[in-house]
Design a protein around this motif. Structure first.
Motif, PDB file in Angstrom:
ATOM      1  N   LEU A  92       0.817  -1.209   0.000  1.00  0.00           N
ATOM      2  CA  LEU A  92       0.000   0.000   0.000  1.00  0.00           C
ATOM      3  C   LEU A  92       0.855   1.264   0.000  1.00  0.00           C
ATOM      4  O   LEU A  92       0.469   2.279  -0.594  1.00  0.00           O
ATOM      5  N   ARG A  93       2.021   1.219   0.622  1.00  0.00           N
ATOM      6  CA  ARG A  93       2.880   2.414   0.700  1.00  0.00           C
ATOM      7  C   ARG A  93       3.393   2.839  -0.683  1.00  0.00           C
ATOM      8  O   ARG A  93       3.879   3.957  -0.848  1.00  0.00           O
ATOM      9  N   GLU A  94       3.274   1.964  -1.684  1.00  0.00           N
ATOM     10  CA  GLU A  94       3.737   2.290  -3.038  1.00  0.00           C
ATOM     11  C   GLU A  94       2.576   2.611  -3.977  1.00  0.00           C
ATOM     12  O   GLU A  94       2.753   2.664  -5.186  1.00  0.00           O
ATOM     13  N   ARG A  95       1.392   2.843  -3.412  1.00  0.00           N
ATOM     14  CA  ARG A  95       0.209   3.033  -4.259  1.00  0.00           C
ATOM     15  C   ARG A  95      -0.366   4.446  -4.204  1.00  0.00           C
ATOM     16  O   ARG A  95      -1.460   4.687  -4.715  1.00  0.00           O
ATOM     17  N   GLY A  96       0.355   5.379  -3.589  1.00  0.00           N
ATOM     18  CA  GLY A  96      -0.040   6.783  -3.630  1.00  0.00           C
ATOM     19  C   GLY A  96      -1.438   7.041  -3.107  1.00  0.00           C
ATOM     20  O   GLY A  96      -1.810   6.608  -2.009  1.00  0.00           O
ATOM     21  N   ASP A  97      -2.244   7.742  -3.915  1.00  0.00           N
ATOM     22  CA  ASP A  97      -3.580   8.155  -3.494  1.00  0.00           C
ATOM     23  C   ASP A  97      -4.575   7.003  -3.379  1.00  0.00           C
ATOM     24  O   ASP A  97      -5.712   7.221  -2.952  1.00  0.00           O
ATOM     25  N   ASP A  98      -4.159   5.798  -3.755  1.00  0.00           N
ATOM     26  CA  ASP A  98      -5.051   4.641  -3.547  1.00  0.00           C
ATOM     27  C   ASP A  98      -5.433   4.496  -2.078  1.00  0.00           C
ATOM     28  O   ASP A  98      -6.485   3.935  -1.758  1.00  0.00           O
ATOM     29  N   VAL A  99      -4.573   5.009  -1.180  1.00  0.00           N
ATOM     30  CA  VAL A  99      -4.888   4.967   0.253  1.00  0.00           C
ATOM     31  C   VAL A  99      -6.219   5.660   0.517  1.00  0.00           C
ATOM     32  O   VAL A  99      -7.066   5.159   1.273  1.00  0.00           O
ATOM     33  N   LEU A 100      -6.434   6.812  -0.135  1.00  0.00           N
ATOM     34  CA  LEU A 100      -7.669   7.560   0.077  1.00  0.00           C
ATOM     35  C   LEU A 100      -8.868   6.856  -0.551  1.00  0.00           C
ATOM     36  O   LEU A 100      -9.958   6.851   0.016  1.00  0.00           O
ATOM     37  N   LEU A 101      -8.680   6.269  -1.725  1.00  0.00           N
ATOM     38  CA  LEU A 101      -9.781   5.545  -2.364  1.00  0.00           C
ATOM     39  C   LEU A 101     -10.227   4.377  -1.488  1.00  0.00           C
ATOM     40  O   LEU A 101     -11.424   4.165  -1.272  1.00  0.00           O
ATOM     41  N   LEU A 102      -9.258   3.643  -0.971  1.00  0.00           N
ATOM     42  CA  LEU A 102      -9.585   2.511  -0.105  1.00  0.00           C
ATOM     43  C   LEU A 102     -10.207   2.983   1.203  1.00  0.00           C
ATOM     44  O   LEU A 102     -11.141   2.361   1.717  1.00  0.00           O
ATOM     45  N   ALA A 103      -9.703   4.097   1.724  1.00  0.00           N
ATOM     46  CA  ALA A 103     -10.279   4.642   2.951  1.00  0.00           C
ATOM     47  C   ALA A 103     -11.739   5.013   2.731  1.00  0.00           C
ATOM     48  O   ALA A 103     -12.601   4.746   3.576  1.00  0.00           O
ATOM     49  N   GLY A 104     -12.039   5.614   1.573  1.00  0.00           N
ATOM     50  CA  GLY A 104     -13.424   5.938   1.259  1.00  0.00           C
ATOM     51  C   GLY A 104     -14.289   4.700   1.158  1.00  0.00           C
ATOM     52  O   GLY A 104     -15.435   4.684   1.636  1.00  0.00           O
ATOM     53  N   TYR A 105     -13.748   3.654   0.555  1.00  0.00           N
ATOM     54  CA  TYR A 105     -14.477   2.388   0.427  1.00  0.00           C
ATOM     55  C   TYR A 105     -14.828   1.830   1.805  1.00  0.00           C
ATOM     56  O   TYR A 105     -15.970   1.435   2.071  1.00  0.00           O
ATOM     57  N   PHE A 106     -13.834   1.814   2.719  1.00  0.00           N
ATOM     58  CA  PHE A 106     -14.082   1.263   4.053  1.00  0.00           C
ATOM     59  C   PHE A 106     -14.967   2.187   4.889  1.00  0.00           C
ATOM     60  O   PHE A 106     -15.750   1.707   5.718  1.00  0.00           O
ATOM     61  N   CYS A 107     -14.867   3.496   4.681  1.00  0.00           N
ATOM     62  CA  CYS A 107     -15.771   4.422   5.377  1.00  0.00           C
ATOM     63  C   CYS A 107     -17.223   4.134   5.003  1.00  0.00           C
ATOM     64  O   CYS A 107     -18.113   4.130   5.865  1.00  0.00           O
ATOM     65  N   GLU A 108     -17.462   3.895   3.732  1.00  0.00           N
ATOM     66  CA  GLU A 108     -18.827   3.622   3.280  1.00  0.00           C
ATOM     67  C   GLU A 108     -19.313   2.286   3.836  1.00  0.00           C
ATOM     68  O   GLU A 108     -20.479   2.148   4.218  1.00  0.00           O
ATOM     69  N   GLN A 109     -18.427   1.298   3.894  1.00  0.00           N
ATOM     70  CA  GLN A 109     -18.802   0.018   4.498  1.00  0.00           C
ATOM     71  C   GLN A 109     -19.199   0.195   5.960  1.00  0.00           C
ATOM     72  O   GLN A 109     -20.203  -0.366   6.420  1.00  0.00           O
ATOM     73  N   CYS A 110     -18.413   0.980   6.711  1.00  0.00           N
ATOM     74  CA  CYS A 110     -18.721   1.219   8.120  1.00  0.00           C
ATOM     75  C   CYS A 110     -20.012   2.012   8.275  1.00  0.00           C
ATOM     76  O   CYS A 110     -20.785   1.776   9.210  1.00  0.00           O
ATOM     77  N   ARG A 111     -20.256   2.952   7.370  1.00  0.00           N
ATOM     78  CA  ARG A 111     -21.491   3.732   7.443  1.00  0.00           C
ATOM     79  C   ARG A 111     -22.701   2.826   7.356  1.00  0.00           C
ATOM     80  O   ARG A 111     -23.662   2.955   8.130  1.00  0.00           O
ATOM     81  N   LEU A 112     -22.657   1.882   6.438  1.00  0.00           N
ATOM     82  CA  LEU A 112     -23.776   0.949   6.288  1.00  0.00           C
ATOM     83  C   LEU A 112     -23.855  -0.020   7.462  1.00  0.00           C
ATOM     84  O   LEU A 112     -24.936  -0.306   7.971  1.00  0.00           O
ATOM     85  N   ARG A 113     -22.714  -0.483   7.905  1.00  0.00           N
ATOM     86  CA  ARG A 113     -22.690  -1.482   8.975  1.00  0.00           C
ATOM     87  C   ARG A 113     -23.241  -0.924  10.277  1.00  0.00           C
ATOM     88  O   ARG A 113     -23.956  -1.608  11.016  1.00  0.00           O
ATOM     89  N   PHE A 114     -22.906   0.341  10.566  1.00  0.00           N
ATOM     90  CA  PHE A 114     -23.333   0.948  11.824  1.00  0.00           C
ATOM     91  C   PHE A 114     -24.575   1.819  11.657  1.00  0.00           C
ATOM     92  O   PHE A 114     -24.961   2.537  12.582  1.00  0.00           O
ATOM     93  N   SER A 115     -25.202   1.770  10.467  1.00  0.00           N
ATOM     94  CA  SER A 115     -26.428   2.536  10.194  1.00  0.00           C
ATOM     95  C   SER A 115     -26.233   4.027  10.473  1.00  0.00           C
ATOM     96  O   SER A 115     -27.068   4.682  11.103  1.00  0.00           O
ATOM     97  N   LEU A 116     -25.127   4.568   9.994  1.00  0.00           N
ATOM     98  CA  LEU A 116     -24.831   5.987  10.163  1.00  0.00           C
ATOM     99  C   LEU A 116     -25.275   6.751   8.922  1.00  0.00           C
ATOM    100  O   LEU A 116     -25.330   6.195   7.825  1.00  0.00           O
ATOM    101  N   SER A 117     -25.578   8.025   9.101  1.00  0.00           N
ATOM    102  CA  SER A 117     -25.951   8.834   7.938  1.00  0.00           C
ATOM    103  C   SER A 117     -24.726   9.336   7.189  1.00  0.00           C
ATOM    104  O   SER A 117     -24.804   9.648   5.997  1.00  0.00           O
TER     105      SER A 117
END
Length: 504
Positions: A358-383
């Protein structure tokens, strides 16, 4: 405002110009933002009951990694169902998927919002969303003008998707709206290394070659194996998974090749092994470097001759299995030290793939972070679950020794912490929610346990993940050594890691 014929002609030419170029979607969305004068815009592809961002303008980078399910986003569901221009009033009660995701306006709600569904014939293929900070920002556009824009964008998107399918030789399904399960986890990344890896996956998937997938722990090697299988002619047949590190020596041969009744104590009936189960399909051997030399020799025979022998049986069975293997070890070094057979290494690595850390993938860190944020939003029923600018900077600056898996756990832990210290249904992740050094991870989980007793199970599981990850890191990613450090039976550790989502 009214579009002249010249303006519409310019839009059409800009949209179709060089539509096969890799940045075609980004140029398309930039043209539209200039013409329509919005503060934020997004071009979304519809697939598998969700909207997937293809290009954004004026939105946070992590939006590109988010996957917007219809069930989880009422505005996008309304756009998908409408079949026409959708105007959301400034005081609409429906939550906006981009709230908190427009840089410089994180604390403000989006005021004006337009949605244009995009069709190819009767099939929904995407959507164009336009957002503005002024409530009357799009009042000057008539529905007729916006329908013309939607028609032009639909044609450009459809052509671009057709070109993408031709380039990959993989016809993606175009389906009408339904509400079954969304697509499984995908390989997310737009860095040069990941685009090259995706291209190599497409090439090798169409063949029947064995593949050796190498990469550090947590990089997503199992997703690569799944992508190869799903892109292959064997996709309709099973993909069978076997973790070689979780195989006790006493049952490893039986797991691979099966056994007959009475072959050993406890063999009370005939049993098929993984090779038989994967017949005409694909067998994924994870952590292949953990196999004993004796089993390596038997695996080599199967790859050479295509037949197996069940334990306790003199007869041979023919199998037609493609083998994908994965390792976090340097197998060339293992060959030199005598811990891995050279002939097996060459059989497996006909087409080697390397998954970048991951340290060699640049801004992919942010894309993946967004993906996991959305997963957590659904999992915890957050708006809302969004990253503050400081949090994004922190994630980009960190080295991620545990790679994508560590990032996933860090996002999950940060959401638990943020929920414990903030009232309401909206979570903003700040830098202090990410304690990423070795000394602070356990403290974070202890805080989560103490601060949020109503979510004790989630906090406990996060603590267990952290403890297992540390034990692995301290023992060169060797599960048996990690089990000893944790004073656990190795089989129990594998089962716990699987339940915690740390293993397939």
């Amino acid at each position: 405002m009214s579009f002249s014929v010249d303006v519409l002609a310019k839009i059409a030419i800009d949209l179709q110009s060089d539509i096969g170029h890799p940045d075609r979607f980004a140029r398309l969305i930039t043209t539209l933002r200039e013409v329509l004068g919005c503060d934020a815009s997004a071009l979304l592809r519809y697939e598998a009951h969700q909207f997937i961002p293809l290009a954004i303008d004026g939105l946070a980078k992590d939006v590109l990694g988010r996957r917007f399910t219809l069930a989880g986003h009422p505005r996008l569901e309304a756009i998908a169902r409408a079949g026409d221009v959708v105007r959301f009033p400034a005081d609409s009660a429906l939550p906006d998927p981009y709230d908190g995701l427009i840089p410089g306006h994180e604390s403000l709600k989006v005021h004006a919002c337009l949605g244009l569904p995009l069709f190819a014939g009767q099939n929904l293929i995407g959507a164009l969303t336009l957002d503005g900070m002024s409530a009357d920002q799009f009042d000057s556009f008539s529905d007729e003008e916006l329908r013309l824009i939607a028609a032009l964008v639909s044609g450009a998107l459809n052509n671009a998707l057709l070109i993408a399918r031709l380039e990959s030789q993989n016809v993606l399904p175009v389906t009408s709206i339904s509400y079954s399960e969304p697509a499984a986890q995908e390989i997310i990344g737009l860095s040069d290394r990941m685009l090259q890896l995706k291209k190599e996956i497409e090439i090798v998937a169409a063949s029947d070659l064995n593949v050796l997938i190498s990469g550090e722990t947590g990089t997503g090697k199992e997703l690569v194996a799944k992508a190869i299988h799903e892109g292959s002619p064997r996709a309709a047949n099973p993909l069978v998974y076997l973790n070689c590190a979780a195989l006790p020596e006493s049952v490893a041969e039986s797991e691979l090749f099966g056994h007959v009744k009475g072959a050993f104590t406890g063999a009370i009936s005939n049993r098929s092994g993984k090779f038989e189960t994967a017949d005409n399909g694909t067998l994924f051997l994870d952590e292949i470097g953990e196999l004993s030399l004796a089993l390596q020799a038997k695996l080599l025979r199967v790859l050479q001759y295509g037949d197996i022998q069940r334990v306790g049986d003199d007869r041979s069975l023919r199998v037609n299995v493609r083998v994908l293997a994965a390792t976090n070890r340097d197998l060339r070094e293992e060959v030199l030290t005598g811990r891995f057979r050279a002939d097996l290494f060459h059989r497996l690595s006909v087409f080697p793939l390397s998954v970048p850390p991951l340290r060699e993938r640049g801004d992919d860190v942010l894309l993946l972070a967004g993906y996991f944020c959305e997963q957590c939003r659904l999992r915890f029923s957050l708006s809302q679950v969004v990253l503050s600018p400081g949090a994004r900077a922190r994630l980009l600056a960190y080295g991620w020794p545990g790679n994508v898996r560590e990032l996933e756990h860090a996002i999950h832990r940060a959401v638990v912490l943020a929920r414990a210290t903030r009232a309401g249904n909206e979570v903003v992740l700040e830098p202090h929610h990410f304690q990423l050094s070795d000394e602070s991870g356990v403290a974070d989980i202890k805080l989560a346990v103490l601060s949020e007793p109503q979510n004790l199970r989630e906090a406990t599981e996060a603590f267990q993940r952290e403890a297992i990850a540390r034990a692995l890191a301290a023992n060169q990613q060797t599960w048996s050594a990690a089990a000893r450090a944790l004073e656990m039976d190795v089989a129990n550790l594998h089962r716990l890691a699987k339940r915690l989502g740390m293993k397939p």
